[in-house]
Design an enzyme around this catalytic site. Sequence first.
Site, PDB file in Angstrom:
ATOM      1  N   TYR A 165       0.793  -1.197   0.113  1.00 59.52           N
ATOM      2  CA  TYR A 165      -0.057  -0.030   0.073  1.00 59.52           C
ATOM      3  C   TYR A 165       0.781   1.260  -0.068  1.00 59.52           C
ATOM      4  CZ  TYR A 165      -3.354   3.461   1.387  1.00 59.52           C
ATOM      5  OH  TYR A 165      -3.920   4.666   1.374  1.00 59.52           O
TER       6      TYR A 165
ATOM      7  N   GLN B  69       1.145   5.073  -0.005  1.00 60.54           N
ATOM      8  CA  GLN B  69       0.555   6.204   0.093  1.00 60.54           C
ATOM      9  C   GLN B  69       1.688   7.297   0.538  1.00 60.54           C
ATOM     10  OE1 GLN B  69      -2.932   6.533   2.593  1.00 60.54           O
ATOM     11  NE2 GLN B  69      -2.113   8.139   3.642  1.00 60.54           N
ATOM     12  N   THR B  70       2.613   7.013   1.444  1.00 57.25           N
ATOM     13  CA  THR B  70       3.514   7.935   2.105  1.00 57.25           C
ATOM     14  C   THR B  70       4.539   8.471   0.912  1.00 57.25           C
ATOM     15  OG1 THR B  70       3.304   7.153   4.161  1.00 57.25           O
ATOM     16  CG2 THR B  70       5.125   8.635   3.685  1.00 57.25           C
TER      17      THR B  70
ATOM     18  N   ARG C 128      14.452 -11.922  41.008  1.00 54.47           N
ATOM     19  CA  ARG C 128      15.606 -11.096  41.082  1.00 54.47           C
ATOM     20  C   ARG C 128      15.837 -10.506  42.460  1.00 54.47           C
ATOM     21  NH1 ARG C 128      20.726 -10.212  39.038  1.00 54.47           N
ATOM     22  NH2 ARG C 128      21.442  -7.990  39.075  1.00 54.47           N
TER      23      ARG C 128
ATOM     24  N   ARG D 108       6.096   1.015  38.220  1.00 55.66           N
ATOM     25  CA  ARG D 108       6.498   1.224  36.533  1.00 55.66           C
ATOM     26  C   ARG D 108       6.169  -0.195  36.031  1.00 55.66           C
ATOM     27  NH1 ARG D 108      12.754   2.035  36.629  1.00 55.66           N
ATOM     28  NH2 ARG D 108      12.583   1.132  38.396  1.00 55.66           N
TER      29      ARG D 108
ATOM     30  N   GLY E 252      20.431  -3.859  34.146  1.00 52.90           N
ATOM     31  CA  GLY E 252      21.358  -4.237  33.134  1.00 52.90           C
ATOM     32  C   GLY E 252      21.058  -5.315  32.421  1.00 52.90           C
TER      33      GLY E 252
ATOM     34  N   THR F 167       3.741   5.614  14.648  1.00 51.70           N
ATOM     35  CA  THR F 167       3.788   6.764  13.487  1.00 51.70           C
ATOM     36  C   THR F 167       2.640   6.295  12.414  1.00 51.70           C
ATOM     37  OG1 THR F 167       6.090   7.117  14.087  1.00 51.70           O
ATOM     38  CG2 THR F 167       5.474   7.676  11.863  1.00 51.70           C
TER      39      THR F 167
ATOM     40  N   GLU G  60      -0.228   4.262  10.111  1.00 53.06           N
ATOM     41  CA  GLU G  60      -1.760   4.635  10.279  1.00 53.06           C
ATOM     42  C   GLU G  60      -2.245   5.509  11.067  1.00 53.06           C
ATOM     43  OE1 GLU G  60      -3.417   2.516   8.363  1.00 53.06           O
ATOM     44  OE2 GLU G  60      -1.396   1.513   8.037  1.00 53.06           O
TER      45      GLU G  60
HETATM   46  C1  LIG Z   1       7.803   1.209  10.041  1.00 57.25           C
HETATM   47  C2  LIG Z   1       7.085   1.972   9.003  1.00 57.25           C
HETATM   48  C3  LIG Z   1       6.233   1.344   8.044  1.00 57.25           C
HETATM   49  C4  LIG Z   1       5.358   2.054   7.240  1.00 57.25           C
HETATM   50  N1  LIG Z   1       4.612   1.620   6.150  1.00 57.25           N
HETATM   51  C5  LIG Z   1       3.889   2.298   5.250  1.00 57.25           C
HETATM   52  C6  LIG Z   1       3.187   1.773   4.238  1.00 57.25           C
HETATM   53  O1  LIG Z   1       3.176   0.441   4.192  1.00 57.25           O
HETATM   54  N2  LIG Z   1       2.467   2.628   3.200  1.00 57.25           N
HETATM   55  C7  LIG Z   1       2.618   3.885   3.457  1.00 57.25           C
HETATM   56  O2  LIG Z   1       2.007   4.428   2.746  1.00 57.25           O
HETATM   57  N3  LIG Z   1       3.303   4.425   4.488  1.00 57.25           N
HETATM   58  C8  LIG Z   1       4.201   3.537   5.424  1.00 57.25           C
HETATM   59  N4  LIG Z   1       4.565   4.326   6.533  1.00 57.25           N
HETATM   60  C9  LIG Z   1       4.652   5.928   6.635  1.00 57.25           C
HETATM   61  C10 LIG Z   1       3.605   6.379   7.827  1.00 57.25           C
HETATM   62  O3  LIG Z   1       2.462   6.220   7.327  1.00 57.25           O
HETATM   63  C11 LIG Z   1       4.170   7.638   7.822  1.00 57.25           C
HETATM   64  O4  LIG Z   1       5.296   7.926   8.267  1.00 57.25           O
HETATM   65  C12 LIG Z   1       2.858   8.297   8.768  1.00 57.25           C
HETATM   66  O5  LIG Z   1       1.949   8.599   8.077  1.00 57.25           O
HETATM   67  C13 LIG Z   1       3.573   9.885   9.352  1.00 57.25           C
HETATM   68  O6  LIG Z   1       3.865  10.646   8.122  1.00 57.25           O
HETATM   69  P1  LIG Z   1       5.277  11.307   8.376  1.00 57.25           P
HETATM   70  O7  LIG Z   1       6.373  10.279   8.377  1.00 57.25           O
HETATM   71  O8  LIG Z   1       5.477  12.187   6.755  1.00 57.25           O
HETATM   72  O9  LIG Z   1       5.403  12.356   9.175  1.00 57.25           O
HETATM   73  P2  LIG Z   1       4.945  13.970   9.148  1.00 57.25           P
HETATM   74  O10 LIG Z   1       3.695  14.064   8.389  1.00 57.25           O
HETATM   75  O11 LIG Z   1       6.162  14.502   8.558  1.00 57.25           O
HETATM   76  O12 LIG Z   1       5.082  14.327  10.637  1.00 57.25           O
HETATM   77  C14 LIG Z   1       6.298  14.728  11.228  1.00 57.25           C
HETATM   78  C15 LIG Z   1       5.814  15.594  12.742  1.00 57.25           C
HETATM   79  O13 LIG Z   1       5.123  16.556  12.424  1.00 57.25           O
HETATM   80  C16 LIG Z   1       3.828  16.676  13.004  1.00 57.25           C
HETATM   81  N5  LIG Z   1       2.814  16.966  12.167  1.00 57.25           N
HETATM   82  C17 LIG Z   1       2.751  16.876  10.697  1.00 57.25           C
HETATM   83  N6  LIG Z   1       1.509  17.554  10.386  1.00 57.25           N
HETATM   84  C18 LIG Z   1       1.196  18.226  11.230  1.00 57.25           C
HETATM   85  C19 LIG Z   1       0.068  19.211  11.714  1.00 57.25           C
HETATM   86  N7  LIG Z   1      -0.909  19.645  10.787  1.00 57.25           N
HETATM   87  N8  LIG Z   1      -0.147  19.611  12.783  1.00 57.25           N
HETATM   88  C20 LIG Z   1       0.637  19.501  13.841  1.00 57.25           C
HETATM   89  N9  LIG Z   1       1.798  18.693  13.636  1.00 57.25           N
HETATM   90  C21 LIG Z   1       1.928  17.985  12.581  1.00 57.25           C
HETATM   91  C22 LIG Z   1       3.537  14.996  13.417  1.00 57.25           C
HETATM   92  O14 LIG Z   1       2.687  15.004  14.525  1.00 57.25           O
HETATM   93  C23 LIG Z   1       4.926  14.735  13.300  1.00 57.25           C
HETATM   94  O15 LIG Z   1       5.432  14.814  14.776  1.00 57.25           O
HETATM   95  C24 LIG Z   1       5.454   3.451   7.548  1.00 57.25           C
HETATM   96  C25 LIG Z   1       6.118   4.369   8.494  1.00 57.25           C
HETATM   97  C26 LIG Z   1       6.814   3.319   9.361  1.00 57.25           C
HETATM   98  C27 LIG Z   1       7.757   4.126  10.267  1.00 57.25           C
END
Ligand SMILES: Cc1cc2nc3c(=O)[nH]c(=O)nc-3n(C[C@H](O)[C@H](O)[C@H](O)COP(=O)(O)OP(=O)(O)OC[C@H]3O[C@@H](n4cnc5c(N)ncnc54)[C@H](O)[C@@H]3O)c2cc1C
Length: 687
Positions: free
Chosen positions: A140, A142-143, A311, A335, A403, A424, A426
């Site tokens: 999928y 999207q990003t 422990r 904790r 440790g 991060t 979904e």
């Molecule tokens: C292990 C992993 C697997 C993934 N797999 C997939 C996949 O299969 N397919 C896919 O499409 N994507 C995938 N992703 C991507 C993931 O969906 C994105 O990383 C996620 O949607 C966040 O987008 P970004 O990384 O661009 O963060 P950004 O949008 O750049 O966010 C960076 C920071 O800015 C803040 N921020 C951004 N916009 C705003 C706003 N409007 N207001 C306030 N704060 C804001 C956020 O809170 C965050 O702290 C994956 C990511 C990881 C880490």
Amino acid sequence: MPLAPNRQQLDIAAERAKCTFDPSQLTPLFYGGEEKMKRLKKIEALVDSEPVFNRDDRYFLGRTERFKRALPMAKRYVELRNEHSLTPEESAYMKVYIDDYIPIHLHESMFLPVLRAQASEEQLKVWGPLAENYHYIGCYAQTELGHGSALGRLETTATFDVERDQWIINSPTQSSAKFWIGTLGKIANHAIVQAKLIINNKDYGAHPFLVPLRSLKDHTPLPGVVIKDQGPKQGAVSMDNGYARFNNVRIPRENMLMRFSQVSREGVYSKPIHPKLAYGGMTAVRTTLINHSALSMARAVTIATRYCAVRRQGTVDIKTDLETQVLDYPSVQSRILPLLSHSFATIFSGIWMTDMYAQYNADISKGDTSLLKDVHVYSSGLKSYCTKLGADGIEEARRCLGGHGFSLFSGMIDFHRQFLATVTYEGENALLTQQVSRYLLKLYKDVLRNPNMHLSPPSKYILSLFHENLFVHQKCEARSIRDLYRPEIVLAAFQHRAARLILELARAEKAGASWSDLNLECMRLSKAHVQYIMIENFHNGLEKHFNCHANPTVEQQNLLAAIRSVYDLHVFYTMETELSEFLEDGYFSPEQAAWVRQGFKNSLKAVRPNAVGFADCFGFTDSLLNSALGSWDGRAYERMAEMTEKEPLNGEPMTDKNGVVWGYEEYLKPLIYGKAGPYKARGDSKL
Ligand SMILES: Cc1cc2nc3c(=O)[nH]c(=O)nc-3n(C[C@H](O)[C@H](O)[C@H](O)COP(=O)(O)OP(=O)(O)OC[C@H]3O[C@@H](n4cnc5c(N)ncnc54)[C@H](O)[C@@H]3O)c2cc1C
């Protein structure tokens, strides 16, 4: 002759002896019921019997080795699924139990759900069987490198060529390259690509398209598609998260997923009946992430509780000459044990959300979208809160191991590194809080217009804001600490806090603050609302599953008392952590706040005797835990030493038969024999 049990085995046996309930009575709750547990336990045995899934050397493997191991695992997984005609639920559980992020994972967890949710019936007839049977292996996408959370700003384009009845997919800039896409780097031959739909220069926003990536004949990337694995990551080591760019890639018009929006042969666009329908797939995944959070927390609790029970460290008992079990220190309890209570709270909210999602699916098939907003908002809020609770809580529990918690042999690190990404993907957690808050704010405005409107149970408390002048004078009715154990007092407090935060958000917005200026208010409000829902669900769950009002047996009473102590702990922990928000408008008096702190301490004491029983109740096998410290038998030190034996640095070729390390002759001997020259620091050598 069997060996006499060692100190740790005696300690863990003593813990089990003092447990006031039978832990196995609770295990079905975590498996989704007795019948399902029996089926899933068979899946566990099946995985454990297959050498390809063996975990013995997993902690010693690097990224490339883990990826190479994951391919035969993926193949065997599909074979077993087919040989045993597993249900989708059993297949999903098999992947959970295999416990490595095998590279086909995203095919089933993202590609298929999105395909099922967004493809039309006609499209599914063609693509469904191909995808279900792994002829199509999908991801999928999207990003993008430059765009994540803001779906509206995606740069990838799908431009309609009306003459050839085709879409042309393009990544016009570096920042438009798809990035982070699981299963894309090396494995997938198809992707559901989110791209801006353009017809006659008009941009209709992001839509999903099925785009072939690699040849079905020989797996080579197709013309115009550049794909790479994106490189090393914090976790998900075996997964080929990938990078892709498209250069004039042509696909048929029918490859747009057309359940909700359609484009006709003439290039006429029809929009969905509800704009949020397109997010159906994400909602499903968020719901599973709530359950995943509960199990991940429970796993950490199992290891931490068992190890901290065996422990011994510090204060010595003069009668027995034994040091104290570290689980008896309140600082350790405070904790680990709240994480236990969060696992329970999360499992009940997971059940609640799963039921709501099932109802929504049933409704939507009849064209009824009334639950859509609730499902979207509550799955977002719970996903955001529960994954953070897990990510932070597991790390805190790991630190309690001292440790040894820093060793992969603890069994705390590998799965946690993988879990960390859930905060991060979904929907980034902090951002999701804006969706929850926006929704609550809208409900509040609706209530002001119509105080008789229908609100679903989790948001009914907003009605109290209609009489604002009465609301602002509300006070907590607890007259003693005992009252804080009464569900109606507790729920009223959480409702009041969430309602007040809605009011503050509304006032700030009215005063002219921009939505961005209100980020912190949104985070606070979403958390308050979700904490309220979690406590309500926990309470309702206890009533439904464990409260036998008529003639309960002693065992039933003991079980209910034990689990109620966990509920109390969850309530007091949450209240104590958020105390300032109950105090700042005078809802709690300072005396009531002091009762909360005392209640938290009392709850830790109440849960402590049953802690190992609760760790056992989750039903994790030693094989899954793969932990020297948290195995069932408590033999932490022996297992730690046994695992050390397997470290490749300790065997040939890294260490020879005489115990001498590789590189001694070439690199160490010259140092030891002064061949690297004498040392004299430049300038003043006095310290
Ligand atoms: C292990 C992993 C697997 C993934 N797999 C997939 C996949 O299969 N397919 C896919 O499409 N994507 C995938 N992703 C991507 C993931 O969906 C994105 O990383 C996620 O949607 C966040 O987008 P970004 O990384 O661009 O963060 P950004 O949008 O750049 O966010 C960076 C920071 O800015 C803040 N921020 C951004 N916009 C705003 C706003 N409007 N207001 C306030 N704060 C804001 C956020 O809170 C965050 O702290 C994956 C990511 C990881 C880490």
